[in-house]
Design a protein around this motif. Structure first.
Motif, mmCIF file in Angstrom:
data_model
loop_
_atom_site.group_PDB
_atom_site.id
_atom_site.type_symbol
_atom_site.label_atom_id
_atom_site.label_comp_id
_atom_site.label_asym_id
_atom_site.label_seq_id
_atom_site.Cartn_x
_atom_site.Cartn_y
_atom_site.Cartn_z
ATOM 1 N N LEU A 135 84.932 9.648 -27.706
ATOM 2 C CA LEU A 135 83.913 10.487 -28.614
ATOM 3 C C LEU A 135 83.773 10.471 -29.201
ATOM 4 N N LYS A 136 83.554 10.142 -30.592
ATOM 5 C CA LYS A 136 83.366 10.312 -32.039
ATOM 6 C C LYS A 136 83.731 11.539 -32.719
ATOM 7 N N VAL A 137 84.903 11.114 -32.784
ATOM 8 C CA VAL A 137 85.539 13.003 -33.419
ATOM 9 C C VAL A 137 86.685 12.614 -34.555
ATOM 10 N N ARG A 138 87.119 13.460 -35.501
ATOM 11 C CA ARG A 138 87.905 13.447 -36.736
ATOM 12 C C ARG A 138 88.846 13.758 -36.254
ATOM 13 N N ARG A 139 90.251 12.815 -36.816
ATOM 14 C CA ARG A 139 91.367 12.804 -36.121
ATOM 15 C C ARG A 139 92.037 13.671 -36.785
ATOM 16 N N PRO A 140 92.862 14.534 -35.907
ATOM 17 C CA PRO A 140 93.206 15.866 -36.848
ATOM 18 C C PRO A 140 94.938 15.377 -37.453
ATOM 19 N N TRP A 178 95.046 22.232 -38.090
ATOM 20 C CA TRP A 178 94.067 21.643 -36.930
ATOM 21 C C TRP A 178 94.213 22.603 -35.474
ATOM 22 N N VAL A 179 95.027 23.770 -36.238
ATOM 23 C CA VAL A 179 95.480 24.162 -34.653
ATOM 24 C C VAL A 179 94.437 25.892 -34.980
ATOM 25 N N ARG A 180 93.834 26.280 -35.788
ATOM 26 C CA ARG A 180 92.887 26.103 -35.324
ATOM 27 C C ARG A 180 91.568 26.117 -35.329
ATOM 28 N N GLU A 181 91.668 24.634 -35.560
ATOM 29 C CA GLU A 181 89.853 23.950 -35.479
ATOM 30 C C GLU A 181 90.181 24.540 -34.018
ATOM 31 N N TRP A 182 91.304 22.946 -33.192
ATOM 32 C CA TRP A 182 91.292 23.254 -31.757
ATOM 33 C C TRP A 182 91.305 23.946 -31.066
ATOM 34 N N VAL A 183 92.066 25.281 -31.327
ATOM 35 C CA VAL A 183 92.262 25.993 -30.410
ATOM 36 C C VAL A 183 90.726 27.040 -30.220
ATOM 37 N N VAL A 221 89.143 31.348 -11.333
ATOM 38 C CA VAL A 221 89.668 30.799 -11.536
ATOM 39 C C VAL A 221 89.892 29.590 -12.319
ATOM 40 N N GLU A 222 89.053 29.723 -13.430
ATOM 41 C CA GLU A 222 89.256 27.639 -13.504
ATOM 42 C C GLU A 222 89.298 27.075 -14.693
ATOM 43 N N ARG A 223 90.665 26.314 -14.258
ATOM 44 C CA ARG A 223 91.668 25.587 -15.799
ATOM 45 C C ARG A 223 91.271 24.251 -15.933
ATOM 46 N N VAL A 224 91.141 23.687 -17.089
ATOM 47 C CA VAL A 224 90.770 22.900 -17.583
ATOM 48 C C VAL A 224 91.836 22.171 -18.177
ATOM 49 N N LEU A 225 92.408 21.163 -18.387
ATOM 50 C CA LEU A 225 93.238 19.927 -19.417
ATOM 51 C C LEU A 225 92.836 18.870 -19.565
ATOM 52 N N GLU A 226 92.467 18.617 -21.542
ATOM 53 C CA GLU A 226 91.859 17.867 -22.125
ATOM 54 C C GLU A 226 93.046 16.806 -22.430
ATOM 55 N N GLU A 227 93.249 16.057 -22.649
ATOM 56 C CA GLU A 227 93.973 14.700 -23.245
ATOM 57 C C GLU A 227 93.287 13.820 -24.380
ATOM 58 N N TRP A 228 93.543 13.603 -25.132
ATOM 59 C CA TRP A 228 92.944 13.008 -26.378
ATOM 60 C C TRP A 228 93.573 12.443 -26.988
ATOM 61 N N SER A 251 101.698 6.783 -28.915
ATOM 62 C CA SER A 251 101.601 7.516 -28.489
ATOM 63 C C SER A 251 101.555 8.908 -28.946
ATOM 64 N N ALA A 252 102.909 8.933 -29.857
ATOM 65 C CA ALA A 252 103.844 10.342 -30.407
ATOM 66 C C ALA A 252 102.712 11.245 -31.495
ATOM 67 N N ALA A 253 101.232 9.976 -31.366
ATOM 68 C CA ALA A 253 100.623 10.908 -32.937
ATOM 69 C C ALA A 253 99.525 11.234 -31.652
ATOM 70 N N SER A 254 99.033 11.496 -30.761
ATOM 71 C CA SER A 254 98.023 11.430 -30.287
ATOM 72 C C SER A 254 98.628 12.670 -29.541
ATOM 73 N N PRO A 255 98.247 13.895 -29.787
ATOM 74 C CA PRO A 255 97.947 15.967 -30.199
ATOM 75 C C PRO A 255 97.306 15.178 -28.288
ATOM 76 N N SER A 256 98.341 16.582 -27.868
ATOM 77 C CA SER A 256 97.016 17.023 -26.296
ATOM 78 C C SER A 256 96.883 18.007 -26.792
ATOM 79 N N VAL A 257 95.310 18.244 -26.575
ATOM 80 C CA VAL A 257 95.034 19.687 -27.078
ATOM 81 C C VAL A 257 94.103 20.139 -26.160
ATOM 82 N N ALA A 258 94.771 21.976 -25.211
ATOM 83 C CA ALA A 258 94.146 22.482 -23.898
ATOM 84 C C ALA A 258 93.304 23.898 -24.335
ATOM 85 N N HIS A 259 91.948 23.648 -24.352
ATOM 86 C CA HIS A 259 90.552 24.112 -25.033
ATOM 87 C C HIS A 259 91.090 25.154 -23.520
ATOM 88 N N LYS A 260 91.446 26.253 -23.445
ATOM 89 C CA LYS A 260 91.653 27.761 -23.094
ATOM 90 C C LYS A 260 91.423 28.960 -23.138
#
Length: 709
Positions: free
Chosen positions: A574-579, A586-591, A629-636, A643-652
């Protein structure tokens, strides 16, 4: 010894045939038939030569009442002193004999009483009322006690008025734990009378007939029947001519014209329980409420207020309008409070320096224009070096309720009279508890210090509830009278629900009723600060959920069937702005889900998504219950990014939990039961969504906060 007066109807003396000795003064009642002479003979003097002179209009009885008589110590015969005294002073006579007895025995001699011993030394006037109470009538004795004592310079903060606010409370761990001094009132958000305002103005505004409690410094006790007019006259008396050193420390001015000129500091108004919790419709004229917010204090030079804690451990704001004060402070540690309890109200108090029983004493000097805030429970004494006018007040707050309750226990143990305690204290606690329960139901968040205080408040209210249920009849009656019926209909239910909710909000996994105080919990091998620990952790395995009991006396019903579907995996770009992970936006935006919105100017990001679904079913009394119960894990990951700069964001989405209260803490069925959230049960790196469905017409049942790996 000569008898200098004779009672009417006196008993007859049995004559001694051999002559009475000097020490013989025994009398015997007359035997029946012995007194054969009339009353007129009984009142005759053997030496009478004339009749006493009567004043114009004076009766015979009045003359007789004024007559002085003397009795011979030998023959026991009574004589008029005017007949035999030869003009002498009867009160000065020791032993006296009539002329016939003197002639009969030359050894008999009339003697005089020895003169009272007098000393040429100057004598100090004694206050016998004070001595009877074990107090010495010397106002300087308190200063003498301090001589040679170790008194440290205070370590307390000097702050600007603009710095004293709620932000200070949130960011400074010592806020409202130690006294602070504000040297200028600017920025404090308070109002005081203008410069030049004096005691004369106080009397003019309130009136000369306004009653006032005045303290006698020497005995530290009240002087009755004082008015402001009398106090003003004393105030203007020259120092050398004042009969005693006196002090006024409890002139409460709420509801008077003078109150319009005084407004407490902004931080006080924001914390004060009376301002926050006591209904506005029940304050002001015609209502009984805690009038402790506005005091006028007037002390003359040399006044001393001995060691004390303000009632119910209330905090104090204190502004020097004119003059100066010297404060001596002792920290309210458990050991120091115990020493104060032993010292207060006992014989030790009259002749010992409390500082000798405590760890250390600090000295603070205040001058005109200074303001000081004294927090909960600090033990202090105050010296007034010059005539001083002060405005201040007391307030209870939610940042140290445990110490406030501890001081109240000390007041009860030391038998402090009720009129010297915080007025309507228990009723104010009920108002505070009722408001905090509404806030907790509304999911409002509180700092750890406030949660700790609310838990102590809840424990106190539960104790009051037990008194209503199990106490003696007088105790039950008194406890019920303290409950404000305009806000609270079922006090025991409210107290127990408040205790349960505040413990749940604080992250406790047990509703153990025997825990009387907050205990520090260990998190990762380290003790948690302020007795607070991390929230409940999810257990490692799904299968262990039934063995974990969130609250005492509660056990989840078992599921009849649990089925976990296969893991679904998806990968796309996907084409998404890098946080910008250096900031916090960025925390509020991704949560919230806004951060993963596609944008034309965005960068290509690789998304790996895993999805797990668990379905559970069980039978209920009205039908059945199903939970999904549905669990979704996303890695961006953005292309070209380390890799250290690539945050893993979980939508929950946090599930709700069917956390139950202990049996004793459940409110009655009529009470609203808001379901506590299960956010403390969610994994930090995975989101869950929970559903529940009522089948066969059954009402929906809250979903269990699931334990996931």
């Amino acid at each position: 010894m000569a008898r200098s007066r004779r009672r009417s109807g006196r008993t007859q003396k049995t004559p001694d045939p051999t002559g009475a000795t000097d020490d013989d003064s025994q009398t015997q009642p007359a035997q029946e038939g012995e007194d054969d002479h009339d009353d007129g003979d009984d009142d005759k003097c053997p030496a009478c030569k004339d009749t006493p002179v009567k004043s114009e209009g004076e009766g015979e009885q009045a003359v007789a009442d004024k007559e002085k008589w003397v009795r011979c110590d030998a023959c026991k015969t009574w004589f008029h002193w005017r007949c035999v005294g030869e003009g002498g002073d009867l009160d000065a006579v020791g032993k006296w004999f009539c002329r016939p007895c003197l002639d009969a025995d030359p050894a008999r001699v009339i003697t005089m009483k020895p003169p009272a011993r007098k000393s040429a030394r100057k004598k100090t006037q004694r206050d016998y009322a004070g001595l009877n109470a074990g107090q010495e009538a010397d106002p300087t004795r308190f200063l003498r006690m301090m001589e040679g004592k170790v008194i440290k310079r205070d370590p307390f903060k000097r702050m600007k008025g603009s710095e004293v606010g709620l932000e200070w409370l949130e960011n400074d761990e010592n806020a409202m734990k130690e006294p602070i001094v504000v040297e200028s009132e600017e920025g404090l958000g308070m109002k005081m009378p203008p410069d030049g305002f004096s005691v004369d103005d106080v009397v003019e505004v309130l009136g000369e007939d306004h009653p006032v409690e005045v303290i006698d410094v020497a005995t530290q006790s009240n002087s009755p029947n004082w008015t402001l007019g009398k106090w003003l006259e004393y105030w203007h008396t020259e120092t050398s001519k004042r009969d005693k050193i006196r002090n006024v420390i409890s002139l409460e001015i709420s509801g008077t014209p003078l109150a319009d000129q005084v407004l407490p500091p902004r931080i006080v108004r924001e914390l004060d329980w009376v301002e926050k919790f006591w209904p506005n419709t029940k304050k002001g004229r015609g209502h009984n409420y805690p009038k402790v917010q506005l005091y006028c204090l007037m002390g003359v030079g040399g006044a001393w207020t001995d060691w004390h804690i303000d009632f119910a451990g209330s905090s104090v704001y204190y502004h020097i309008l004119s003059g100066a004060k010297v404060f001596y402070f002792i920290r309210p540690t458990p050991a120091n409070l115990a020493a104060y309890e032993r010292w207060s109200g006992t014989e030790v108090q009259n002749h010992s320096w409390l500082g000798d029983m405590c760890d250390e004493v600090f000295k603070v000097e205040l001058k005109t224009g200074n303001t000081m805030i004294i927090p909960t429970g600090w033990i202090h004494a105050v010296y007034t070096p010059v005539d001083t006018l002060v405005f201040g007040g007391n307030f209870l707050h939610s940042y140290n309720v445990p110490t406030q309750l501890r001081v109240r226990e000390i007041e009860i143990a030391t038998h402090v009279p009720k009129r010297f305690r915080f007025p309507f204290f228990v009723k104010l606690c009920w108002y505070a508890g009722e408001k905090y329960l509404r806030d907790l139901k509304a999911r409002e968040e509180f700092p750890p210090r406030v949660l700790e205080s609310v838990e102590a408040l809840a424990d106190f209210l539960v104790a009051e509830a037990r008194t209503m249920e199990r106490g003696t009849d007088p105790a039950k009656r008194q406890a019920k009278e303290e409950v404000p019926g305009d806000r609270i209909k079922d006090a025991p239910a409210l107290a127990r629900e408040l205790r349960w909710r505040v413990r749940h909000a604080a992250g406790y996994s047990s509703d153990d009723e025997n825990r009387s105080h907050r205990k520090a919990k260990s998190v990762n091998g380290e003790a948690a600060a302020n007795g607070m620990g991390n929230k409940r952790k999810r257990v490692a395995m799904e299968s262990s959920e039934d063995s974990v009991e969130l609250f005492r006396n509660f056990k989840r019903p078992a599921w009849d069937h649990v089925e976990e579907g296969p893991t679904e995996r998806e990968s796309k770009t996907l084409k998404v702005r890098r946080p910008d992970t250096k900031g916090s936006d960025w925390v509020r935006e991704w949560v919230s889900g806004r951060g993963d919105a596609e944008a034309e100017d965005g960068e290509a990001a690789r998304v790996e998504r895993k999805r797990d679904v668990i379905v559970k079913v069980r039978r209920t009394a009205k039908g059945l219950e199903r939970q999904r119960v549905e669990r979704v894990l996303e890695e961006w990951a953005w292309n070209g990014a380390p890799s250290a700069a690539s945050p893993s964001v979980a939508h929950k989405t946090e599930p709700t939990g069917d956390v139950e209260m202990a049996a004793e803490d459940r409110p009655p069925p009529a009470e609203e039961k808001a379901e506590p959230t299960g956010e403390d049960s969610a994994m930090p790196d995975a989101g869950t969504t929970g559903k529940e469905e009522g089948v066969n017409g059954s009402a929906p049942v809250a979903a269990v906060a699931e334990s996931t790996s």
